[in-house]
Every structure is written in C-alpha cells, then in structure tokens.
Scaffold this motif. Structure first.
Motif, PDB file in Angstrom:
ATOM      1  N   THR A 103      -8.218   3.255   1.620  1.00 46.96           N
ATOM      2  CA  THR A 103      -8.372   2.107   2.506  1.00 46.96           C
ATOM      3  C   THR A 103      -9.850   2.057   2.888  1.00 46.96           C
ATOM      4  O   THR A 103     -10.599   2.996   2.601  1.00 46.96           O
ATOM      5  CB  THR A 103      -7.515   2.261   3.767  1.00 46.96           C
ATOM      6  N   SER A 121      -6.856  -0.623  -0.956  1.00 46.03           N
ATOM      7  CA  SER A 121      -5.750  -1.393  -0.379  1.00 46.03           C
ATOM      8  C   SER A 121      -6.013  -1.657   1.092  1.00 46.03           C
ATOM      9  O   SER A 121      -6.675  -0.861   1.752  1.00 46.03           O
ATOM     10  CB  SER A 121      -4.456  -0.579  -0.533  1.00 46.03           C
ATOM     11  N   TYR A 140       1.702  -3.363  -0.289  1.00 46.27           N
ATOM     12  CA  TYR A 140       1.297  -1.951  -0.326  1.00 46.27           C
ATOM     13  C   TYR A 140       2.079  -1.146  -1.353  1.00 46.27           C
ATOM     14  O   TYR A 140       1.532  -0.289  -2.045  1.00 46.27           O
ATOM     15  CB  TYR A 140       1.446  -1.286   1.050  1.00 46.27           C
TER      16      TYR A 140
END
Lengths: 503, 321
Positions: free
Chosen positions: A253, A229, A237
């Motif tokens: 991430t 993400s 999110y």
C-alpha cells in the motif's frame, strides 16, 4: 428440449446457445444435453456449492452500509459461455490491432502529436480530456508501452457481430474472477471439461509478470515488481492480493513505499529495498499527492518524480486515461487507419458526439431512445438508458449535455446478445458482454476468453457488479473440429464491415 | 519482508492464540464451577470475577452488565462485539490481518481462519454454543489447532513464519502467566485448607486451562501441589505452554530473523528476550515463590510487553510514521 431448457425463450435477440427456438448451436450441444439431463434441483445444489466455495475462499467484495461491512460474493452463473476457435481468432486479431493503435496513439500525443497536427482527431478533444496529463509530454516510457494491461469490453449485436463498447486502459479489474470461475467450474462440471477442448486460462499471472518484468527501467534483468493496492477496504482488494499471490510478488500500500533520491523503496524488516516496477491499482489522481490530488492518502509522495527520472516504471503508464475517454473512443477506428493503415477488424458501436453541433441536436431530440454516457465514468455510473429512464432523469442529462457538450457521448440502445442463465426455476435468457484482458509486453497476449459479465436482472442491460451483474465462465475452444460443422455457426469471414462511425 | 506484513503476521498469530486460550479458560472454569459442592451465587460470582480479572476484562464488563452470572460472562468473553478481547473479536481481527497478508500465507491457512470466522458469524457457532458450550469451545479450539498445524505444514518457514512464531509464543507465555495468576485471584472457600481438596481441584483446573493435565501427570507421579504445578507451568523446558519454553522459542525465532547467533544480541528485542530467557533458565521455583508468585508473574507480563514493543520498533515501525 427438456429439463432446464424446456421453456427457454430465445426472444428477439442474438442468443449464444440457440440459433432459433429449440435449435442449439453445434458448439453448445453437449452443454445443452447435460443441462437437459439434470435432475430437479441439481443445478441449484451445484450453485449453492459453488457459492459456498467462493465464500470460504473469501472471494468477496465488501459493501459498506452502517458501521459494519457486508461481504458479498460476485454472483456466478454456472452455465458457461462458449466461443468457437474461429470466432475467437477473429476477436483476438481485432484486439491486438486495437491495442497496438492505442499504444501508438498514447506515444504520439505525449510526443509529436502527429494525429492532432494532421487533424485526424481535433486537438481540443485530446487536450481537454480529463485524464490527459500534460506533465508527461516528452517523457519516454520503457519500451514505449503505455497500456500494459487492457480490458476491452465487447458486446455482440443482434446479428452476433463482436463490437467494441469501451476500452479500459487504466486499471481494468475482474481478471481474478476469470481464473476463479474456471476453478469453480472444474469442481462443479468435471466431466464436461473432458468433452470440450477448452483453452486454459491459468497462464495469465505468469504472462502478466513477464510483461511487467519486461518494462523494468534500465533493462534491469532481475527487477523487483510489486502490486500497489489502495488496501483491504478497496472493493477489488481480493483481486490485488490474488494477483500478487499468483505472481509470487509483494502487495504493497502507499504507506509501505517511500521515495528517496528519486528512487522508490519499500520498507522491509531488513531495511529499505528498491522497487523497479509497480503494477498500480490506484488511479493517476491518487498516486502522488505532490503532483496530482493533494488530499490523497493512498499514494506515494515523490513517486512521479522517480517515474519521470526513469528510476521506476508504472503499469499502466500515467496518462492512459485519455484513451479511455468515451470521446476518444469515437476516434479509435480512425487511429487504426492512421497508425496502421488497416481497416478496424472490430467495429465500434455507433456513437454520437454531443460536442458536434449537428449530432448534439439529434441527441437532444432523441434522448428517450438513446444511451448517454459520461465521457470519463466507468463501472456503469454516469449513464442514461433513455428507454428505461424517467422524464426527470432525461431532463437532468439534457441539462448536463448542454452545460458540458464535451463531457458526454450518446449511442443507440444495443440489444446485447443473450445467454441462458440459471434463474429461479430454470434457465432464462440474460444479456451478456465480454471483457478480454490484453497484455502488452514483449508480445501482445490475450487471455483466452475473458470475463463474461451477465446482467442477472431480467431485461437489464447493465452488467456491472455494482448494479446487479454476475459472471460466467468463458470457454474458448482450442479446436472446432470435434464439434460438428453446421451452417448455424457464425463464420467470421461473414462478419460484416463496421457500420461507419463517420457517416 | 515488508514491515507492515511482518506486523500483520505477528498480530494474526497473537489473536489466534488469544482466542484459543480464552476458549480453553472458559471451558475449564465452567466445568470447575459445576464441580463446586456449594453453588451459592456469591461463590460462583467470585470465581467468575477472578476469571474476568485475569483476562483484564473486568472494567468493561462492569460497564456493560449489571451483575455477574455465568451466562453473561460466557456471552461477554465469547460473543460480545464491544469487548476487544472477546473470542469473536479476536477471530475477526486475526482474519482481517490474514486478509492483508493473503499473498504471504498459504491459501490453506487463509481458508482455515476464514471458515472459523464464518462459523462464528453465520449462526452455526451460536447454535453449537446453545446446544453445549463445552462442545462449542472444544470445536473452536480444534479449529484453531488446525490453523497452527496448517501453518506449519503449508507455509514457507521463512521470516513470515517466524513472525507468526513470535506472536504465538509471546501471547502464549502471557496467557500461561495469566492462567496461573487466576489461582491468586480465586479465594479458597472458607474452611478449606491449602493442599486440601478444593485447592487441588483449582490447581488441576489451572493445568487443564493450559492443556497441561496429562503432560503434568507424566512428570509428577500423580501428585498435584501448587508448588509443582507452578514449577511445571513456569519452568518446564519441554512443555509447549510453559513460560520458559515459550520464551526460549521466542528467542530462537528472533535470532532466526536477524541471523544473529544465540547468546548474542543485535537489537533491543533480542537483548530483552535473552535476559528474560536466561533468568528463567537459571531460576528455581523456590526463588519464584520467595519473590511471590503473583509478583513474579506480574513482572514477567511486563517484560513480555517490553519485548513486544521492542519487536514492533525494530521491525515494524519506520521513523516517518
């Protein structure tokens, strides 16, 4: 009709609930009755309840203005959209057919390019597509699957024919709302669920995980799968985290990953752990600064090299954006014929290519009656709705089309079907679309229904959440039998063939 | 687990504990001041200044406010968004950390912290505060306790939970040492003796600030003396907010994470924590007072900071960062 539906106006549209003013379609009868019985303010109260539960659960997206982000919920309309089993069966077959062709197309253009050589699609259309990735030519993706997760937007025209508006083969979002909307509806209308054979949607996360595991490199039987993400400031999110949680896998991430010896690892408290499959919710452009956009801080340097060496797989594959291109869209019915030898089950919306001289002339002469779309934008951006546009906007698009004919397509204004939606004081017709989510793994599976988006602004045709859209729970019925048969139901075999895009 | 996730679990927990402890400190000191026989502003101001000093908030407070009034201090420590230690800030930070690890913590935990955040954000908290600050702080502490309970009852007791324990006990040990230190900063009203009424009232406030009054009375047969209160809050091995208890829990969580036997160490965090733990195990309150309570507490806070840094370096940071 009484209660909420008392003053309901069907209007000159295909209405999901009413076949004519005051005449409810059979599969909506129980819902209409329930709405009719509601006391004053009951639905409004239920609405507040549902909104509060979304807020408490943090099912929100963030809108930034000034230094403080405001969290908003994605508006939820409590009146469900119902799709009879037979109708859905047809849609489902059409979507499987379409996605099969799209996957074959992507494999083809990154390999032999047969469809270009045989001039089914002009070569320059594909090679000039913004999201075509020549870096990936000749590269084999595991199991030949390119689009693992697809969100295809469907609309119903004035006759109620399900028609494809666009395919989203990059990072389609919204599926978490399908699952959360269902939870909210069960809380608010528990009894209606007993009366309707609604097909469950909660297998989605398990199906998604199975599809992701299926495409692990080297047929690894126990792959490590993660969701990548952009992070908590991304408006989707909530969904990324929701999906990771529902699959029981890590959400990472870019900073959590690093590449060593063309392998991808995540940084854990116990050292480095190799990652096999990445469900990435970051576009190609941002995924690896050493290959695509250099300024991206969201991506993972070296990821594409690891991908090309076959040590990690990405879902969706790199380079699927070429199938999203609205000019490519124009050719999907031809792809279906070319690769599968079948007639498309779901028609496209009639589309004009401004790169074609004759069609461009027509488009430029009729801008005020057409919808113009930028070939590579999504989310309702880069769009002109001629009849609602100012002189200035029209002239802006005219100049843009002349400047970059390949960059646009035009379509007639389609009167999307309407469904009663709860508005201040009662139910009013609002335009809706439908985004089913299609998973390609060992088999192709489709979530029953999908996300019904609704343009909550009166008269608006734009359903995107960034532009005042909301959503509804979508019920696909398992069995049409309990609902009394009636001539008013749309019979799939009566669906007319697609208006030819070739004429 | 991911290093970033471990870091977020750790901080999520620290912020929760910090908010809870600040709420209790405000509640208790507000009540303590109401009991003052002499309500002269200089005396009241001196007391709140001592509280601000313990929270290490004095400098910022002086920048933002002209003078010290009880209302302004409560506002500053509770609602002031510019104050990085304010309760609303801590809750917002806890929630932001929770948001980044939503798939690791349970939905119940997330919803609990999110509800508390919304309660403070949407005006309900403010309305309760205006009605009765004491009730407001109690309610807040209840909500944060509920978060702790939910955490224990719904989350896997694996690495993530252990990092939450690390954050909780580190912050709690730090907070107990600060509360105890308040007593150093508060001067006795003139004419009052050590061991006199005012002194005892202040020590009782210290105990209450650590939710320790009732537990203390069970162990000390009704007498409240500075010596015994300090012994209870520093060295008691069963009181869940004593520094020794917290450090013991910290040590135990560290060893669960590394799978290293207790009594040994496999990284710097464990070595530092084990050293602190054994010094607390084998010291007496007499030795502490000999060093000087304030100096001892200062050193302890410093050692806790070193442990926190070592945890971050061992588990949460990578060389490329």
């Amino acid at each position: 009709m009484n209660g909420l539906l008392k003053d309901y106006e069907v209007g000159d549209f295909f209405d999901e609930m009413f076949s004519a003013p005051g005449v409810v379609r059979p599969h909506y009868e129980l819902v209409a009755r329930r709405l009719g019985e509601m006391a004053d303010g009951e639905l409004a109260r239920k609405c507040v309840l549902a909104e509060k539960s979304y807020l408490n659960q943090g099912i929100t997206f963030t809108v930034y203005s000034g230094d403080e982000g405001t969290e908003r919920i994605f508006p939820f309309d409590l009146i469900p959209r119902i799709i009879p089993a037979k109708e859905w069966e047809h849609v489902e077959r059409g979507l499987v057919q379409r996605l099969t062709a799209l996957n074959l197309f992507l494999h083809d253009i990154y390999h032999e390019q047969r469809i270009l050589k045989e001039k089914i699609i002009p070569e320059e259309i594909v090679l000039s597509a913004k999201h075509f990735r020549p870096e990936l030519i000749g590269f084999d993706v595991p199991k030949n699957i390119y689009i693992h997760i697809c969100g295809t937007d469907l609309i119903r025209d004035r006759q109620g024919v399900y028609t494809v508006l666009e395919d989203n083969g990059r990072c389609p979002s919204g599926v978490s709302y399908v699952l959360e909307n269902r939870q909210a509806m069960k809380r608010v209308f528990p009894k209606l669920f007993h009366k309707y054979p609604v097909r469950p949607v909660d297998r989605y996360a398990q199906d998604l995980l199975a599809a992701l595991r299926y495409v692990a490199p080297h047929d690894n039987p126990d792959p490590t799968v993660v969701v990548l993400s952009p992070g908590i400031y991304n408006s989707a999110y909530f969904e990324h985290s929701f999906l990771a949680r529902s699959m029981g896998i890590e959400i990472v991430t870019g900073n959590d990953l690093l590449v060593q010896d063309a392998r991808v690892f995540m940084k854990t408290t116990r050292g480095l752990k190799q990652v096999d499959v990445i469900y990435r919710r970051i576009d190609d452009d941002f995924i690896d600064p050493t290959v695509f956009r250099k300024d991206s801080v969201l991506g993972v340097p070296g990821l594409i090299e690891a991908y090309r060496k076959g040590n990690v797989n990405l879902a969706n594959a790199v380079g699927t954006g070429v199938a999203d291109d609205k000019v490519t869209y124009y050719y999907v019915p031809r792809m279906i014929k070319f690769y599968l030898g079948e007639e498309p089950l779901l028609p496209n919306v009639e589309t004009f290519l401004t790169s074609d001289e004759a069609e461009r002339k027509y488009v430029l002469e009729n801008l005020e009656n057409l919808v113009v779309k930028a070939a590579n934008e999504s989310g309702g951006y880069g769009m002109l709705i001629g009849p609602h546009a100012s002189r200035e906007e029209i002239e802006k698009f005219r100049a843009a089309i002349i400047d970059d004919p390949r960059g646009y397509v035009a379509q007639p204004v389609i009167s999307l079907s309407r469904s009663p939606s709860f508005c201040e004081g009662g139910a009013e017709g609002r335009h809706i679309d439908l985004r089913p989510y299609i998973l390609s793994g060992e088999k192709t599976s489709i979530i029953p229904g999908g996300l019904t988006r609704v343009a909550l602004r009166k008269g608006s045709l734009v359903v995107n959440s960034s532009q005042g859209g909301g959503s509804k729970d979508t019920w696909v019925l398992d069995d049409d039998e309990p609902v009394p048969e009636s001539g008013q139901m749309t019979n799939p075999s009566a669906l007319r063939p697609p208006p030819s895009a070739l004429s | 687990m991911l290093s970033r996730v471990a870091d977020s679990c750790f901080w999520l927990s620290r912020y929760i504990e910090r908010a809870e402890s600040n709420a209790r400190i405000l509640d208790v000191n507000m009540q303590l001041i109401l009991d003052f026989e002499d309500q002269a502003p200089p005396l009241v101001q001196r007391h709140w200044r001592a509280v601000l000093a313990t929270l290490e908030d004095q400098e910022l407070y002086n920048e933002l406010s002209q003078e010290i009034t009880p209302d302004a201090v409560l506002e500053f420590v509770t609602f002031e968004k510019k104050n990085p230690h304010a309760i609303v800030t801590s809750i917002a930070n806890a929630r932001e950390n929770a948001r980044t690890v939503r798939e690791q913590i349970s939905s119940e935990m997330w919803e609990q912290i999110n509800r508390t955040h919304l309660y403070l954000r949407d005006g309900r908290g403010r309305a309760d505060f205006n009605d009765s600050p004491i009730d407001f702080y109690r309610r807040l502490v209840d909500q944060l306790h509920a978060f702790q309970g939910t955490t224990d009852a719904t989350m896997l007791h694996g690495d993530g939970w252990d990092f939450i324990q690390l954050g909780k006990y580190l912050e709690r040990a730090d907070s107990t040492s600060r509360v105890l230190d308040i007593k150093y900063h508060i001067l006795l009203p003139s004419g009052e003796q050590v061991g006199g009424n005012a002194d005892i009232t202040q020590w009782m406030a210290v105990l209450r600030s650590c939710s320790g009054m009732e537990a203390y009375l069970k162990t000390s047969v009704g007498q409240v003396t500075g010596w015994q209160v300090a012994e209870f809050l520093v060295l008691h091995d069963e009181f869940p907010r004593s520094i020794r208890f917290c450090v013991d829990q910290l040590d135990s969580a560290l060893h669960r994470i590394s799978d290293c036997d207790r009594g040994h160490f496999s990284n710097e965090a464990e070595r530092l924590c084990g050293t602190l733990r054994s010094s607390l195990d084998y010291t007496t309150i007499g030795a502490v007072f000999q060093t000087g309570l304030h100096q001892f507490l200062d050193q302890t806070q410093l050692r806790l900071i070193q442990i926190a840094d070592a945890i971050t370096q061992t588990y949460c940071q990578w060389k490329d960062e």
